[in-house]
Design a protein around this motif. Structure first.
Motif, PDB file in Angstrom:
ATOM      1  N   VAL A 169     -59.535   7.850  17.829  1.00  0.00           N
ATOM      2  CA  VAL A 169     -60.524   8.681  18.509  1.00  0.00           C
ATOM      3  C   VAL A 169     -60.314  10.101  18.009  1.00  0.00           C
ATOM      4  O   VAL A 169     -59.454  10.829  18.500  1.00  0.00           O
ATOM      5  N   LEU A 170     -61.073  10.457  16.978  1.00  0.00           N
ATOM      6  CA  LEU A 170     -60.906  11.775  16.352  1.00  0.00           C
ATOM      7  C   LEU A 170     -61.759  12.852  17.003  1.00  0.00           C
ATOM      8  O   LEU A 170     -61.516  14.046  16.808  1.00  0.00           O
ATOM      9  N   SER A 171     -62.752  12.440  17.775  1.00  0.00           N
ATOM     10  CA  SER A 171     -63.668  13.420  18.371  1.00  0.00           C
ATOM     11  C   SER A 171     -62.943  14.372  19.317  1.00  0.00           C
ATOM     12  O   SER A 171     -63.413  15.496  19.540  1.00  0.00           O
ATOM     13  N   ARG A 172     -61.797  13.931  19.843  1.00  0.00           N
ATOM     14  CA  ARG A 172     -61.100  14.753  20.838  1.00  0.00           C
ATOM     15  C   ARG A 172     -59.987  15.615  20.263  1.00  0.00           C
ATOM     16  O   ARG A 172     -59.361  16.377  21.003  1.00  0.00           O
ATOM     17  N   ILE A 173     -59.738  15.489  18.986  1.00  0.00           N
ATOM     18  CA  ILE A 173     -58.722  16.352  18.374  1.00  0.00           C
ATOM     19  C   ILE A 173     -59.341  17.174  17.235  1.00  0.00           C
ATOM     20  O   ILE A 173     -58.634  17.711  16.394  1.00  0.00           O
ATOM     21  N   SER A 174     -60.674  17.268  17.220  1.00  0.00           N
ATOM     22  CA  SER A 174     -61.355  18.070  16.208  1.00  0.00           C
ATOM     23  C   SER A 174     -61.768  19.416  16.804  1.00  0.00           C
ATOM     24  O   SER A 174     -62.203  19.498  17.948  1.00  0.00           O
ATOM     25  N   ASP A 175     -61.607  20.463  16.021  1.00  0.00           N
ATOM     26  CA  ASP A 175     -61.868  21.837  16.434  1.00  0.00           C
ATOM     27  C   ASP A 175     -63.376  22.102  16.436  1.00  0.00           C
ATOM     28  O   ASP A 175     -64.018  22.020  15.382  1.00  0.00           O
TER      29      ASP A 175
END
Length: 360
Positions: A169-175
């Motif tokens: 789940v990359l959406s929550r660690i992207s700036d």
């Protein structure tokens, strides 16, 4: 010919989140230049257009607010076991390739304790204590690396059957102030693998890997927001895109060739190349690099299926998800037939590269 033990994929599954995020979602974002830490002098429309030209990403999938990574990983496993025609309790191992564990909505804090595989075993209510669980954290090649570990388990006769998952789940660690945030997506893919004795080569035939930590370990790191006024000490995924692009072009083709050499086949035998869906132009350049090593200029149409335009870059999940979509007939003009040789390949943080030669 004496029979040998091979690792075969007997079922696949995936969990593609329902929430579709199109490129125009980012129209109101405030992107900052990584060099000057000032807002870009270009409009978001220009930034998004250039982004699409480079990556070919039109949309991506994000999990719902109440979901975390272990939820979608568990769903992918259920789908794969159903496809394989086995019960969950028949698994000897669960290996999950991921990078950030469970990240709750509104936070960037990663949670990898206990391991994601153990959390998923609990979600699936698998009581069998002989079913072992562990994670593999190797950047985007997490699933391919986990497949190599599973192959070692099976060939050593330590375990007979298990599931290998790529889930992120990359959406929550992207700036939200970094234009690279448009690349990242969420998803999970799973493969059930089993040991099969055969007098003809089948399943995993060979694999090749390399890790270049010096001087490339910092091409993907966790760092502060691009916005100098961001009021939090949250850390986000940061990528040196151009250097990563150059690294991949320089080294991935050689790893692919090394795996083919180990398998005793040539590029002309390969029907499909399933490569990590990171950037369509980069993947096309890598494929050209592989063909160049064989002095081949004509690349067969459709040899490299792409899902990035609709699903984005879901890190460890891209290759197993792509494989599942093809096998389930959900990729137009794409199929894998019995006897086909395919390449399963990924490159990412570390920097790590894996290439697996598989006979269907």
């Amino acid at each position: 010919m004496a029979k040998k033990l091979y690792t075969k994929i007997i079922g696949t599954g995936s969990c593609i989140p329902e929430q579709v995020i199109k490129n125009d979602h980012f129209s109101e974002y405030n992107f900052y230049d990584p060099s000057s830490k000032q807002p870009f002098d270009k409009t978001n429309e220009e930034i998004i257009k250039k982004f699409h030209e480079i990556t070919n990403i039109e949309e991506r999938r994000w999990v719902k607010e109440e979901q975390v990574n272990s939820d979608i990983a568990a769903e992918a496993i259920k789908n794969a076991c159903q496809d394989a025609g086995i019960e969950l309790d028949e698994l000897d191992f669960i290996i999950i390739g991921h990078n950030f564990g469970d990240v709750e909505a509104g936070r960037t804090h990663t949670d990898v304790l206990p391991s994601l595989a153990n959390k998923v075993k609990g979600i699936l209510k698998i009581k069998n204590p002989a079913c072992i669980c562990h994670d593999v954290i190797a950047g985007c090649p997490g699933w391919t690396q986990a497949m190599i570990v599973a192959d070692a388990y099976i060939r050593s006769e330590t375990h007979q059957r298990g599931v290998v998952v790529g889930s992120d789940v990359l959406s929550r660690i992207s700036d939200p102030h970094d234009r690279d945030s448009m690349i990242y997506a969420d998803g999970a893919g799973a493969t059930v693998v089993q040991g099969v004795w055969s007098d003809e080569p089948t399943g995993v035939l060979a694999h090749s890997s390399r890790s270049d930590s010096i001087p490339y370990a910092n091409l993907l790191i966790m760092g502060e927001s691009m916005n100098p006024d961001y009021e939090s000490d949250d850390l986000f995924i940061k990528m040196k895109g151009h250097k990563l692009y150059v690294y991949a072009l320089n080294f991935v083709p050689g790893v692919v060739k090394a795996s083919l050499d180990k398998a005793g086949i040539t590029l002309g035998d390969v029907k499909k190349v399933l490569i990590h869906q990171a950037n369509e132009k980069m993947d096309e350049a890598i494929l050209k690099g592989v063909f160049k090593l064989y002095d081949e200029k004509n690349i067969p149409e459709g040899i490299m299926p792409m899902s990035i335009n609709k699903l984005g870059n879901s890190s460890t999940a891209t290759v197993p998800t792509l494989l599942d979509l093809i096998l389930k007939g959900k990729m137009e003009n794409q199929e894998i037939k019995e006897g086909d040789y395919i390449i399963l390949c990924s490159v990412g943080a570390g920097m790590n590269i894996n290439s697996i030669v598989y006979k269907w």
